[in-house]
Design an enzyme around this catalytic site. Structure first.
Site: not given
Ligand code: AP5
Ligand code: MG
Length: 184
Positions: A15, A90, A129, A131, A142
């Site tokens: 995403k 979410r 990754r 993070r 997650r």
């Molecule tokens: P990446 O692009 O980072 O994937 P993503 O879908 O953004 O995954 P996230 O890990 O960021 O998702 P998340 O939903 O757990 O985290 P968020 O920050 O939203 O890609 C991942 C990896 O794969 C990278 O290394 C990339 O290079 C690689 N990659 C990408 N595409 C590829 C491809 N085609 N081929 C190969 N490799 C590839 O949330 C984090 C935390 O914040 C949550 O757990 C929660 O505690 C909180 N939070 C965030 N939003 C909310 C909300 N709305 N409500 C409540 N809590 C929230």
């Molecule tokens: Mg993300």
């Protein structure tokens, strides 16, 4: 066409990666609640202090911390020309909140794009990754929280027939092309 886009998908689906690329293509802001929260944690703001424990455990941060934040962000002037939402909504409560907020503004989301990627690919992407929340226990949590709280959001948008599913398990540029095609 204005582009008001919602990216849905499990952790590691791409995403953030794709939203970053397409926000430059379409010149619209990439709004990631995860990035906003991580910045708040880094700067130790009151929001960051409250959110940190939830994020480290892989739990959702409570809605009361998220809803005002997203409302304020969508009302900023740069969001008038469109946006890409990444990581919000979410859960169904957040999706309903967004629907009402957009209705109040006489707006609607143009596309909801669901990036589908198999679990084993997600886990291997996240483990390579580095993070803070990319450790095995938190990744597992997650994914559980995603299944319990976020998958119902997919059904919610499917019922409103704005949802398109994209195969996210391919080379990044192929996923970008598939998204562009679905948005056009
Ligand atoms: P990446 O692009 O980072 O994937 P993503 O879908 O953004 O995954 P996230 O890990 O960021 O998702 P998340 O939903 O757990 O985290 P968020 O920050 O939203 O890609 C991942 C990896 O794969 C990278 O290394 C990339 O290079 C690689 N990659 C990408 N595409 C590829 C491809 N085609 N081929 C190969 N490799 C590839 O949330 C984090 C935390 O914040 C949550 O757990 C929660 O505690 C909180 N939070 C965030 N939003 C909310 C909300 N709305 N409500 C409540 N809590 C929230
Ligand atoms: Mg993300």
């Amino acid at each position: 066409m204005t582009k008001r886009l919602i990216f849905l998908g499990p952790p590691g689906a791409g995403k953030g990666t794709q939203a970053q690329i397409l926000s430059e293509t379409y010149k619209i802001p990439h709004i990631s609640t995860g990035d906003i929260l991580r910045t708040a944690v880094t700067y130790k703001t009151p929001l960051g202090d409250k959110a940190k424990g939830y994020m480290d455990r892989g739990e959702l941060v409570p809605d009361d911390l998220i809803l005002d934040l997203i409302k304020d962000r969508l009302l900023q002037s740069d969001a008038a020309k469109g946006w890409i939402l990444d990581g919000f909504p979410r859960n169904v409560a957040q999706a309903k909140f967004l629907n009402s907020l957009l209705a109040e503004l006489d707006l609607a989301a143009d596309r909801v794009l669901y990036l589908a990627v198999p679990d084993e690919v997600l886990i291997s992407r996240l483990l390579s990754r580095q993070r803070r929340d990319d450790n095995e226990a938190t990744i597992r949590r997650r994914l559980e929280v995603y299944r319990r709280d976020t998958m119902p959001v997919i059904d919610f948008y499917q019922e409103q027939s704005t949802l398109k599913t994209i195969d996210g398990d391919g080379a990044m540029e192929n996923v970008t092309s598939a998204l562009k095609e679905a948005i056009a």
